[in-house]
Design an enzyme around this catalytic site. Structure first.
Site, mmCIF file in Angstrom:
data_model
loop_
_atom_site.group_PDB
_atom_site.id
_atom_site.type_symbol
_atom_site.label_atom_id
_atom_site.label_comp_id
_atom_site.label_asym_id
_atom_site.label_seq_id
_atom_site.Cartn_x
_atom_site.Cartn_y
_atom_site.Cartn_z
ATOM 1 N N LYS A 54 0.708 -1.237 0.103
ATOM 2 C CA LYS A 54 0.077 0.002 -0.142
ATOM 3 C C LYS A 54 0.704 1.278 -0.153
ATOM 4 C CE LYS A 54 -2.036 2.490 3.176
ATOM 5 N NZ LYS A 54 -1.900 3.831 2.566
ATOM 6 N N GLU A 111 10.440 1.052 10.141
ATOM 7 C CA GLU A 111 11.320 1.938 9.993
ATOM 8 C C GLU A 111 10.763 3.263 10.325
ATOM 9 O OE1 GLU A 111 13.068 4.888 9.153
ATOM 10 O OE2 GLU A 111 12.859 4.420 6.817
ATOM 11 N N GLY A 148 7.183 4.849 8.287
ATOM 12 C CA GLY A 148 6.215 5.998 8.702
ATOM 13 C C GLY A 148 6.450 6.271 9.976
ATOM 14 N N SER A 149 5.424 7.006 10.739
ATOM 15 C CA SER A 149 5.437 7.429 11.905
ATOM 16 C C SER A 149 5.364 6.435 13.173
ATOM 17 C CB SER A 149 4.321 8.536 12.394
ATOM 18 O OG SER A 149 3.166 7.559 12.295
HETATM 19 P P1 NAP Z 1 1.845 7.608 8.981
HETATM 20 O O1 NAP Z 1 0.356 7.646 9.462
HETATM 21 O O2 NAP Z 1 2.728 6.843 9.444
HETATM 22 O O3 NAP Z 1 1.611 7.146 7.393
HETATM 23 C C1 NAP Z 1 2.645 6.087 6.775
HETATM 24 C C2 NAP Z 1 1.928 4.862 5.930
HETATM 25 O O4 NAP Z 1 1.028 4.101 6.879
HETATM 26 C C3 NAP Z 1 0.866 5.600 5.079
HETATM 27 O O5 NAP Z 1 0.903 4.664 3.865
HETATM 28 C C4 NAP Z 1 -0.454 5.537 5.659
HETATM 29 O O6 NAP Z 1 -1.401 5.518 4.923
HETATM 30 C C5 NAP Z 1 -0.007 4.079 6.599
HETATM 31 N N1 NAP Z 1 -1.021 3.967 7.678
HETATM 32 C C6 NAP Z 1 -1.849 5.027 8.299
HETATM 33 N N2 NAP Z 1 -2.414 4.558 9.459
HETATM 34 C C7 NAP Z 1 -2.333 3.215 9.177
HETATM 35 C C8 NAP Z 1 -2.712 2.003 10.143
HETATM 36 N N3 NAP Z 1 -3.491 2.279 11.095
HETATM 37 N N4 NAP Z 1 -2.375 0.713 9.791
HETATM 38 C C9 NAP Z 1 -1.782 0.646 8.536
HETATM 39 N N5 NAP Z 1 -1.007 1.727 7.701
HETATM 40 C C10 NAP Z 1 -1.343 2.930 8.082
HETATM 41 O O7 NAP Z 1 2.564 9.012 8.670
HETATM 42 P P2 NAP Z 1 1.767 10.227 8.296
HETATM 43 O O8 NAP Z 1 0.500 10.523 9.190
HETATM 44 O O9 NAP Z 1 1.566 10.409 7.110
HETATM 45 O O10 NAP Z 1 2.797 11.512 8.770
HETATM 46 C C11 NAP Z 1 2.778 11.830 9.989
HETATM 47 C C12 NAP Z 1 4.195 12.013 10.795
HETATM 48 O O11 NAP Z 1 4.983 10.520 10.614
HETATM 49 C C13 NAP Z 1 5.312 12.718 9.976
HETATM 50 O O12 NAP Z 1 5.117 14.187 10.111
HETATM 51 C C14 NAP Z 1 6.615 12.303 10.162
HETATM 52 O O13 NAP Z 1 7.174 12.785 11.395
HETATM 53 C C15 NAP Z 1 6.326 10.811 10.411
HETATM 54 N N6 NAP Z 1 6.533 10.066 8.991
HETATM 55 C C16 NAP Z 1 7.829 9.277 8.858
HETATM 56 C C17 NAP Z 1 8.235 8.903 8.022
HETATM 57 C C18 NAP Z 1 9.520 8.019 7.852
HETATM 58 O O14 NAP Z 1 10.316 7.969 6.518
HETATM 59 N N7 NAP Z 1 9.995 7.541 8.874
HETATM 60 C C19 NAP Z 1 7.681 8.857 6.811
HETATM 61 C C20 NAP Z 1 6.121 9.531 6.819
HETATM 62 C C21 NAP Z 1 6.049 10.084 7.864
HETATM 63 P P3 NAP Z 1 -2.244 6.875 4.662
HETATM 64 O O15 NAP Z 1 -1.448 7.601 3.493
HETATM 65 O O16 NAP Z 1 -3.641 6.514 3.998
HETATM 66 O O17 NAP Z 1 -2.286 7.811 5.767
#
Ligand code: NAP
Ligand code: MG
Length: 502
Positions: A187, A262, A240-241
């Protein structure tokens, strides 16, 4: 603008893909739902992309299960050949991929061309070459027995990709998993699905059998959550987060999935008093401002020795203020917009937090006025915090936002650097060899760069400690993550065992 008009305007040579990719075919979601993906430069709609629901995830898992027996038993060299072919196709379609990545994410085109696309091809090429070189062992056990290990694929793996480097992270997750013989249900992030879908198209052209790889754009809370829960999925890999990572661990517990995470970071970047100053200034700016700071390994805490702090900032601040912000499709742009308006708002609130905490905004701290005001832009921001315990020195901002702290001794630098829950990327600048290795040893981090920052290579392990997650991408470590070991014992010429002899 119609999709065809947009493709023509962008000079794309292949169509923008906007459907789910299941069992080797592009298809609408069963529910028929779609979601617009936007261009963060002006928030215009690029395309309406299918949104996978639970029933689409079930269909993808079923396709992967059908494909797994043949794929996992295929000669490893043959699997490798398909990945090598994909790397060639990525290079053939480099310009389309770069433009699409820039359009969907806001990465400056020159970065998409110079970094995202070549790194994606390099990753597939590295693991294509690895496929038939990753092997088990024979273990010298007691005489009469042969003991060897098999490195078997885990099975069906779920992979969840974030929006900050959608193209590159798609390759980091896919390439080792496929090389090792797994099938994938992936995804992408809902706001950046386009280049991942393009990879699915190229994958099919490269000759990947149907069902081996399935790409399901959709919502994290629905499709992502269900992938993490799914009893047919043996492993989940997530970037992700930290908050979502925790949710994934909980969701994965039903069938005790193997989990690889990660997560976030708050990368300390330490500049000692004997640092090569010019290089440190430049490398530190790269470490935080590349990709608008939307990187888990960003050097978002700048730790300056008090003796050189002023001299450093005298060069660093003008550099930060002079970074060219603009439409990322413009080839002279050095920094584009953040990837969404929601994220821009989140980053901007940290400028207020800095002030409330008694910090000082030395540069930026606001959205640019004028022609860029309608996009997701934030000016390169430098804040000086009062204490390393302040929120702006502890929490991941994930934007072009660097927090400056000063220190007097190596011990103090390490105390500050290690004083967060995270431990992902880190850097140090010094000309003292012993200090470099000593500090590298003592940093609580998955990666350390000495007199450099933010280097990655498909051969070099990438991942974190603490709340930055566990497991490693890239290199042999990634192949370990995507295989499980089986130990086989063979009685070659041992006597009949003494127990229960009659
Ligand atoms: P996020 O919620 O962690 O999203 C990353 C991925 O996880 C997306 O594909 C997201 O889908 C998916 N996701 C969200 N909720 C989920 C769940 N319950 N079960 C499985 N997958 C799920 O991150 P974000 O809200 O977009 O960003 C928030 C913060 O996360 C950023 O400000 C940053 O601090 C951190 N972040 C870190 C990284 C990294 O490289 N380590 C990358 C992105 C963000 P959707 O797209 O539909 O939400
Ligand atoms: Mg987008």
């Amino acid at each position: 603008m119609s999709l065809a008009d947009l493709e023509a305007k962008l000079g794309l040579t292949t169509p923008i893909r906007h459907q789910l990719f299941i069992d080797g075919r592009f298809t609408d979601a069963i529910s028929g739902e779609t979601l617009a993906t936007l261009n963060p430069h002006d928030n215009s709609v690029i395309a309406h992309v299918a949104v996978a629901g639970r029933e689409d995830v079930d269909a993808a898992v079923a396709a992967a299960e059908r494909a797994f027996p043949a794929w996992s038993r295929m000669a490893a060299a043959e699997r490798g050949r398909i990945l090598l072919k994909l790397a060639d196709l990525i290079e053939e379609h480099a310009e389309d991929l770069a433009r699409l990545e820039t359009l969907d994410t806001g990465h400056p085109l020159r970065d998409s061309r110079r970094l995202d696309v070549p790194r994606t091809a390099a990753c597939f090429r590295y693991f294509g070459g690895m496929a038939d070189k990753f092997q088990g062992e024979t273990i010298p056990v007691e005489p009469g027995f042969l003991n060897y290990t098999l490195r078997e694929p885990v099975g069906i793996v779920g992979q969840i990709v974030p929006w900050n480097f959608p193209l590159m992270f798609t390759s980091w997750k896919m390439a080792p998993a496929l090389a090792a013989g797994n099938c994938i249900v992936m995804k992408p992030a809902e706001i950046t699905p386009l280049t991942s879908l393009k990879i699915a198209e190229l994958m099919a052209q490269a000759g990947l059998p149907d069902g081996v790889f399935n790409m399901l754009p959709g919502l994290g809370s629905v499709a992502g959550q269900y992938i993490a829960e799914h009893p047919g999925i043996a492993k989940i890999a997530f970037t992700g987060s930290t908050a979502t990572g925790r949710r994934i661990v909980q969701a994965s517990s039903g069938n005790l999935k193997k989990v690889q995470l990660e997560l976030g970071g708050k990368g300390p970047n330490i500049v000692f008093e004997d640092a090569p100053l010019q290089a440190a200034v430049n490398g530190s700016a790269w470490g935080i401002f590349h990709n608008q700071g939307q990187a888990c390994i960003a050097g978002s805490r700048l730790l300056l020795h008090e003796k050189i702090a002023d001299a450093f900032l005298d060069q660093f601040l003008p550099l930060a203020r002079s970074i060219r912000l603009g439409n990322p499709l413009d080839e002279t742009t050095e920094m584009g917009p953040l990837t969404s308006m929601q994220h821009r708002e989140r980053v901007l609130t940290y400028a207020d937090t800095a002030t409330q905490e008694g910090g000082e905004i030395l540069a930026g701290g606001k959205a640019p006025a004028g022609v860029l005001a309608g996009g997701c832009y934030v000016e390169p921001t430098v804040v000086r915090a009062k204490s390393f315990r302040d929120r702006v020195a502890q929490e991941e901002v994930f934007g072009p936002f660097v927090t400056v702290l000063t220190f007097a001794t190596d011990e103090e630098a390490l105390q500050i650097a290690n004083g967060t829950d995270y431990g992902l990327g880190s850097g140090l600048w010094t000309q003292n060899l012993s200090r470099a290795h000593r500090v590298a040893r003592d940093l609580h981090a998955g990666m350390v760069w000495v007199n450099s920052y933010k280097r990655v290579n498909p051969g070099s392990p990438f991942g974190g400690v603490g709340k930055s997650g566990y497991g490693r991408e890239m290199g042999f470590d990634a192949m370990h993550e995507y295989t499980q070991v089986k130990s086989v014992w063979v009685n070659v010429d041992a006597e009949i065992p003494p127990h229960f002899q009659r």
